[in-house]
Design a protein around this motif. Structure first.
Motif, PDB file in Angstrom:
ATOM      1  N   TYR A 184     -41.360  15.759  78.345  1.00  0.00           N
ATOM      2  CA  TYR A 184     -41.092  14.972  79.559  1.00  0.00           C
ATOM      3  C   TYR A 184     -39.612  14.594  79.636  1.00  0.00           C
ATOM      4  O   TYR A 184     -39.000  14.654  80.707  1.00  0.00           O
ATOM      5  CB  TYR A 184     -41.947  13.698  79.557  1.00  0.00           C
ATOM      6  N   ALA A 185     -39.041  14.196  78.491  1.00  0.00           N
ATOM      7  CA  ALA A 185     -37.628  13.797  78.478  1.00  0.00           C
ATOM      8  C   ALA A 185     -36.733  14.973  78.845  1.00  0.00           C
ATOM      9  O   ALA A 185     -35.776  14.825  79.619  1.00  0.00           O
ATOM     10  CB  ALA A 185     -37.268  13.262  77.090  1.00  0.00           C
ATOM     11  N   MET A 186     -37.036  16.155  78.306  1.00  0.00           N
ATOM     12  CA  MET A 186     -36.231  17.333  78.635  1.00  0.00           C
ATOM     13  C   MET A 186     -36.353  17.681  80.112  1.00  0.00           C
ATOM     14  O   MET A 186     -35.368  18.072  80.762  1.00  0.00           O
ATOM     15  CB  MET A 186     -36.667  18.523  77.771  1.00  0.00           C
ATOM     16  N   GLN A 225     -29.796  17.621  79.608  1.00  0.00           N
ATOM     17  CA  GLN A 225     -28.553  17.362  78.877  1.00  0.00           C
ATOM     18  C   GLN A 225     -28.653  16.092  78.046  1.00  0.00           C
ATOM     19  O   GLN A 225     -28.239  16.052  76.888  1.00  0.00           O
ATOM     20  CB  GLN A 225     -27.389  17.263  79.859  1.00  0.00           C
ATOM     21  N   ALA A 226     -29.239  15.044  78.652  1.00  0.00           N
ATOM     22  CA  ALA A 226     -29.402  13.789  77.910  1.00  0.00           C
ATOM     23  C   ALA A 226     -30.333  13.984  76.726  1.00  0.00           C
ATOM     24  O   ALA A 226     -30.099  13.423  75.642  1.00  0.00           O
ATOM     25  CB  ALA A 226     -29.949  12.714  78.848  1.00  0.00           C
ATOM     26  N   ALA A 227     -31.390  14.785  76.927  1.00  0.00           N
ATOM     27  CA  ALA A 227     -32.320  15.046  75.830  1.00  0.00           C
ATOM     28  C   ALA A 227     -31.624  15.782  74.690  1.00  0.00           C
ATOM     29  O   ALA A 227     -31.817  15.462  73.510  1.00  0.00           O
ATOM     30  CB  ALA A 227     -33.506  15.863  76.350  1.00  0.00           C
ATOM     31  N   ARG A 228     -30.774  16.759  75.051  1.00  0.00           N
ATOM     32  CA  ARG A 228     -30.073  17.530  74.021  1.00  0.00           C
ATOM     33  C   ARG A 228     -29.086  16.643  73.264  1.00  0.00           C
ATOM     34  O   ARG A 228     -28.972  16.706  72.038  1.00  0.00           O
ATOM     35  CB  ARG A 228     -29.323  18.702  74.665  1.00  0.00           C
ATOM     36  N   LEU A 229     -28.356  15.780  73.995  1.00  0.00           N
ATOM     37  CA  LEU A 229     -27.387  14.894  73.359  1.00  0.00           C
ATOM     38  C   LEU A 229     -28.057  13.859  72.460  1.00  0.00           C
ATOM     39  O   LEU A 229     -27.435  13.346  71.519  1.00  0.00           O
ATOM     40  CB  LEU A 229     -26.550  14.187  74.436  1.00  0.00           C
TER      41      LEU A 229
END
Length: 415
Positions: free
Chosen positions: A225-227, A232-236
């Motif tokens: 869900y976050a991705m 980008q925020a999920a990856r960071l």
């Protein structure tokens, strides 16, 4: 007592807010059934047969809609479900005829095949689905193709590959190239048929529990869900987005493969040129109608189940309402439902129900287009006085939308 009196309305209000999409789908499904019942008494005359048919077709659609929804929630899109269904059905039937015992004429005998052959066919088909999902992930994460392009290539290429392979498989198993593979086995044909109508429903229910637990009760589900909400925020934040994409696209491919096996068992023939044609749009439609946002990060398994049920009830209603070639109208219904569902979700999120829908010259042209479209559909679906009915409905829609456009302009000037 006082606690209950003060907390119950809050709990009820929260429940209604959290599940308003599901509640709306239940009400809409009941409304469609009621309208259909008004024109056709089949639901009263054959309640058992109709219930079985709707549940079976809903389960078959719902199985690969789960895969489409998982990809959408993760922020992607998978257009290959229909071709994966065709490829998987061909591969499942192909493995069986290649391993089946031969008759005196050297032809495969599928009337009485051993269980291990079926298990090998199922295993081989599911492994191939995992490879398809992995290939999609490689195209998207390593090569850098947009998900739309990567899965669009599979939509076209995988069906073509299945057509080629079925020729080679039948040339080996039957001694001559054919475009279809037929299974003459009563046990396989009973899966999804009258006696075994519950089989796809049971598989659908098991998959629903598994995916509900995965998406709603695990860290991996929360990361999906976050991705989908912000990759980008999920990856960071340290989430391995590449691994999550592999999981999402493999779930999509495997659920489509399961549907392909069930469709082949139900029909008894694998035909890559026809099987699963356009089903990817039905899967996306069921997901979107069920509340999944195409922007990612939003959606639920219960919503997808109700979306698939609503879609199948509507299609069943079309079949009962139009005795001649109901398939001609299914595409129109599914297309209209997708547009309405996406538009409603977007307007609900942005609070844009009060926006101007028909501004400028494009607005007036759109009013004319919608009026002509309403007239054409009415003329095509009525049996008597086609021209008069089309003109009356088209004029009524033009007047109603014209008044709406005029009122929007007056309101805009006052602001």
């Amino acid at each position: 007592m006082n606690t209950l009196e003060t907390s119950s309305p809050g709990w009820l209000g929260g429940f209604l807010r959290r599940n308003r999409n599901e509640i709306g789908l239940v009400i809409a499904t009941i409304a469609v059934l009621a309208v259909t019942l008004f024109f056709n008494k089949s639901y009263i005359e054959n309640p058992g047969d109709n219930t079985q048919k709707i549940l079976r077709t809903t389960a078959l659609l719902g199985i690969f809609a789960f895969g489409a929804a998982t990809v959408i929630i993760s922020g992607g899109i998978d257009l290959s479900a229909g071709s994966v269904i065709a490829f998987s059905g061909m591969l499942f039937a192909g493995i069986i005829v290649l391993l089946a015992p031969k008759s005196e004429r050297g032809l495969p005998v599928t009337t009485d095949i051993e269980t291990w052959i079926v298990l090998v066919a199922i295993g081989g088909t599911l492994i191939s689905a995992l490879l398809i999902g992995t290939f999609h992930t490689w195209l998207i994460t390593i090569v850098g193709l947009p998900p739309f392009v990567a899965t669009l290539a599979s939509l076209v290429g995988l069906r073509s590959l299945a057509k080629v392979l079925v020729q080679n498989i039948t040339a080996t198993s039957h001694g001559q190239a054919k475009s279809t593979i037929t299974l003459d086995n009563e046990w396989l044909l009973s899966v999804g048929q009258r006696e075994g109508w519950w089989s796809p429903v049971l598989i659908w229910a098991i998959l629903a529990v598994v995916l509900w637990l995965l998406l709603g009760r695990t860290v991996v589900g929360r990361h999906l869900y976050a991705m989908g909400g912000n990759e980008q925020a999920a990856r960071l934040s340290g989430i391995r987005t590449d691994h999550l994409k592999w999981l999402a696209y493999c779930i999509s491919a495997v659920t489509a493969a399961i549907a392909g096996i069930l469709y082949t068992c139900y029909i008894g023939t694998a035909d890559p040129s026809r099987d699963g044609m356009g089903y990817e749009l039905n899967a996306i439609a069921a997901s979107v109608v069920g509340g999944c946002s195409l922007a990612g990060g939003i959606g639920s398994i219960s919503g997808v189940m109700l979306g698939a049920l609503f879609l199948r009830v509507v299609i069943d209603s079309v079949e009962k309402s139009f005795k001649t070639r109901p398939d001609l109208f299914e595409g129109q219904v599914v297309g209209a439902l997708v547009v309405l569902a996406v538009a409603f979700n977007e307007l609900r999120k942005t609070g844009g129900f009060r926006r101007q829908f028909f501004p400028g010259l494009i607005g007036w042209i759109s009013v004319a287009i919608l009026a002509i479209l309403a007239g054409l559909i009415t003329g095509a679906t009525t049996t008597e006085n086609k021209l008069n009915s089309a003109l009356v409905v088209g004029a009524a829609v033009a007047v109603a939308l014209g008044i709406k456009a005029a009122m929007e302009r007056v309101a805009a000037k006052k602001r």
